[in-house]
Design a protein around this motif. Structure first.
Motif, PDB file in Angstrom:
ATOM      1  N   HIS A   1       4.532 -37.574 -41.533  1.00 22.20           N
ATOM      2  CA  HIS A   1       3.764 -38.414 -42.468  1.00 22.20           C
ATOM      3  C   HIS A   1       2.554 -37.845 -42.780  1.00 22.20           C
ATOM      4  CE1 HIS A   1       2.740 -42.256 -44.266  1.00 22.20           C
ATOM      5  NE2 HIS A   1       1.465 -42.021 -43.818  1.00 22.20           N
ATOM      6  N   LEU A   2       1.720 -37.205 -42.059  1.00 17.03           N
ATOM      7  CA  LEU A   2       0.415 -36.657 -42.274  1.00 17.03           C
ATOM      8  C   LEU A   2       0.769 -35.531 -43.064  1.00 17.03           C
ATOM      9  CD1 LEU A   2      -2.579 -36.592 -42.035  1.00 17.03           C
ATOM     10  CD2 LEU A   2      -2.366 -35.354 -39.977  1.00 17.03           C
ATOM     11  N   ALA A   3       1.891 -34.592 -42.726  1.00 17.05           N
ATOM     12  CA  ALA A   3       1.911 -33.455 -43.675  1.00 17.05           C
ATOM     13  C   ALA A   3       2.274 -33.808 -45.019  1.00 17.05           C
ATOM     14  CB  ALA A   3       3.008 -32.626 -42.885  1.00 17.05           C
ATOM     15  N   GLU A   4       3.177 -34.889 -45.224  1.00 23.34           N
ATOM     16  CA  GLU A   4       3.195 -35.047 -46.650  1.00 23.34           C
ATOM     17  C   GLU A   4       2.075 -35.836 -47.317  1.00 23.34           C
ATOM     18  OE1 GLU A   4       6.596 -37.729 -49.358  1.00 23.34           O
ATOM     19  OE2 GLU A   4       7.170 -36.885 -47.389  1.00 23.34           O
ATOM     20  N   LEU A   5       1.240 -36.445 -46.614  1.00 22.04           N
ATOM     21  CA  LEU A   5       0.155 -37.116 -47.196  1.00 22.04           C
ATOM     22  C   LEU A   5      -0.847 -36.018 -47.427  1.00 22.04           C
ATOM     23  CD1 LEU A   5      -1.714 -39.541 -47.783  1.00 22.04           C
ATOM     24  CD2 LEU A   5      -2.471 -39.554 -45.286  1.00 22.04           C
ATOM     25  N   VAL A   6      -0.836 -34.920 -46.919  1.00 17.18           N
ATOM     26  CA  VAL A   6      -1.942 -33.931 -47.110  1.00 17.18           C
ATOM     27  C   VAL A   6      -1.229 -33.165 -48.384  1.00 17.18           C
ATOM     28  CG1 VAL A   6      -2.831 -31.538 -46.607  1.00 17.18           C
ATOM     29  CG2 VAL A   6      -2.939 -33.503 -44.940  1.00 17.18           C
ATOM     30  N   PRO A  65       8.389 -32.325 -45.847  1.00 17.49           N
ATOM     31  CA  PRO A  65       7.428 -31.836 -45.044  1.00 17.49           C
ATOM     32  C   PRO A  65       8.087 -31.302 -43.865  1.00 17.49           C
ATOM     33  CG  PRO A  65       7.415 -34.082 -45.157  1.00 17.49           C
ATOM     34  CD  PRO A  65       8.292 -33.937 -46.066  1.00 17.49           C
ATOM     35  N   LEU A  66       9.206 -31.816 -43.318  1.00 24.13           N
ATOM     36  CA  LEU A  66       9.893 -31.225 -42.138  1.00 24.13           C
ATOM     37  C   LEU A  66      11.240 -31.238 -42.268  1.00 24.13           C
ATOM     38  CD1 LEU A  66       8.838 -30.832 -39.176  1.00 24.13           C
ATOM     39  CD2 LEU A  66       9.548 -33.478 -38.618  1.00 24.13           C
ATOM     40  N   ASP A  67      11.611 -30.212 -43.115  1.00 27.49           N
ATOM     41  CA  ASP A  67      13.235 -30.117 -43.043  1.00 27.49           C
ATOM     42  C   ASP A  67      13.989 -29.466 -41.728  1.00 27.49           C
ATOM     43  OD1 ASP A  67      15.489 -29.921 -44.638  1.00 27.49           O
ATOM     44  OD2 ASP A  67      15.435 -27.805 -44.477  1.00 27.49           O
ATOM     45  N   CYS A  82       8.869 -26.522 -44.137  1.00 27.71           N
ATOM     46  CA  CYS A  82       8.411 -27.412 -45.248  1.00 27.71           C
ATOM     47  C   CYS A  82       8.721 -26.829 -46.450  1.00 27.71           C
ATOM     48  CB  CYS A  82       6.833 -27.405 -44.923  1.00 27.71           C
ATOM     49  SG  CYS A  82       6.059 -28.505 -46.275  1.00 27.71           S
ATOM     50  N   LEU A  83       9.453 -27.905 -47.080  1.00 25.87           N
ATOM     51  CA  LEU A  83      10.220 -27.357 -48.561  1.00 25.87           C
ATOM     52  C   LEU A  83       9.509 -28.090 -49.378  1.00 25.87           C
ATOM     53  CD1 LEU A  83      14.157 -27.676 -47.368  1.00 25.87           C
ATOM     54  CD2 LEU A  83      12.561 -25.563 -47.599  1.00 25.87           C
ATOM     55  N   ILE A  84       9.500 -27.527 -50.649  1.00 23.51           N
ATOM     56  CA  ILE A  84       8.922 -28.107 -51.830  1.00 23.51           C
ATOM     57  C   ILE A  84       9.473 -27.611 -52.907  1.00 23.51           C
ATOM     58  CG2 ILE A  84       6.758 -28.447 -53.502  1.00 23.51           C
ATOM     59  CD1 ILE A  84       4.764 -28.194 -50.980  1.00 23.51           C
ATOM     60  N   GLY A  85      10.003 -28.290 -53.924  1.00 26.10           N
ATOM     61  CA  GLY A  85      10.874 -28.047 -54.906  1.00 26.10           C
ATOM     62  C   GLY A  85      10.342 -28.583 -56.326  1.00 26.10           C
ATOM     63  N   ILE A  97       9.147 -22.492 -49.619  1.00 29.70           N
ATOM     64  CA  ILE A  97       9.553 -22.655 -48.131  1.00 29.70           C
ATOM     65  C   ILE A  97       8.468 -22.226 -47.209  1.00 29.70           C
ATOM     66  CG2 ILE A  97      11.392 -22.314 -46.156  1.00 29.70           C
ATOM     67  CD1 ILE A  97      13.315 -21.768 -48.566  1.00 29.70           C
ATOM     68  N   ASN A  98       7.886 -22.991 -46.487  1.00 37.13           N
ATOM     69  CA  ASN A  98       6.898 -22.329 -45.326  1.00 37.13           C
ATOM     70  C   ASN A  98       7.592 -22.557 -43.819  1.00 37.13           C
ATOM     71  OD1 ASN A  98       4.403 -23.641 -43.503  1.00 37.13           O
ATOM     72  ND2 ASN A  98       3.949 -21.877 -44.415  1.00 37.13           N
ATOM     73  N   HIS A  99       7.623 -21.419 -43.076  1.00 38.13           N
ATOM     74  CA  HIS A  99       8.043 -21.469 -41.880  1.00 38.13           C
ATOM     75  C   HIS A  99       6.776 -21.752 -41.020  1.00 38.13           C
ATOM     76  CE1 HIS A  99      12.262 -20.228 -42.547  1.00 38.13           C
ATOM     77  NE2 HIS A  99      11.801 -19.705 -43.679  1.00 38.13           N
ATOM     78  N   MET A 100       6.322 -23.008 -40.759  1.00 34.54           N
ATOM     79  CA  MET A 100       5.196 -23.148 -40.104  1.00 34.54           C
ATOM     80  C   MET A 100       5.186 -22.969 -38.506  1.00 34.54           C
ATOM     81  SD  MET A 100       5.990 -27.180 -40.528  1.00 34.54           S
ATOM     82  CE  MET A 100       7.318 -27.698 -40.990  1.00 34.54           C
ATOM     83  N   PHE A 101       6.332 -23.055 -38.116  1.00 34.69           N
ATOM     84  CA  PHE A 101       6.352 -22.489 -36.739  1.00 34.69           C
ATOM     85  C   PHE A 101       6.783 -20.951 -36.252  1.00 34.69           C
ATOM     86  CE2 PHE A 101       7.302 -27.013 -36.619  1.00 34.69           C
ATOM     87  CZ  PHE A 101       6.047 -27.581 -35.943  1.00 34.69           C
ATOM     88  N   ALA A 102       6.791 -20.224 -37.331  1.00 36.42           N
ATOM     89  CA  ALA A 102       7.381 -18.892 -37.298  1.00 36.42           C
ATOM     90  C   ALA A 102       5.949 -18.157 -36.866  1.00 36.42           C
ATOM     91  CB  ALA A 102       8.002 -18.466 -38.269  1.00 36.42           C
TER      92      ALA A 102
END
Length: 142
Positions: A1-6, A65-67, A82-85, A97-102
């Protein structure tokens, strides 16, 4: 929720008339705008001329925000992104596409007529053009 809010709040800060669609029901909060965010990271030479002045009333930004939520729950963090189109008139114009944990949390972006780029810090660096392997032919892909 917070990731999408930001994400939503930051996009709304720069483009208040942009139509945003996401998985969460968030309310824009100006206090949640991402620190250091800037519209100047992407330069005109990176975008085809026909996409430089996109009409906001014809655009929709889709946010996930959390695919790969199941992978996240199961601890397979390398699959989580995290995907944004961005679509105009229902047709894709840009994907992020962001690989936030990579390692180094790389971000990849591109679209029709826009070479795919990889960046480690999108606030300071537009990234470098990368070569991707061909997409395997798969009848189930849409």
């Amino acid at each position: 929720h917070l990731a999408e809010l930001v994400i939503d709040s930051t996009l709304n800060h720069f483009w208040p008339n942009l139509l945003l669609r996401g998985e969460e029901d968030v309310t824009i909060d100006s206090a949640k705008v991402l620190s250091g965010a800037s519209k100047t990271v992407v330069t005109d030479d990176m975008i085809p001329e026909n996409l430089r002045e996109l009409p906001m009333d014809r655009l929709v930004v889709w946010i996930d925000p959390l695919d790969a939520t199941r992978s996240y729950v199961n601890g397979n963090l390398s699959d989580v992104t995290c995907l944004i189109g961005v679509a105009m008139d229902g047709r894709p114009v840009l994907g992020i596409i962001n690989h936030m944990f990579a390692e180094n949390s790389p971000t990849y972006y591109g679209g029709p007529g826009i070479p795919v780029r990889k960046t480690i810090n999108a606030f300071k660096d537009a990234g470098t053009i990368v070569s991707l392997p061909p997409v395997p032919r798969c009848p189930s892909l849409v």
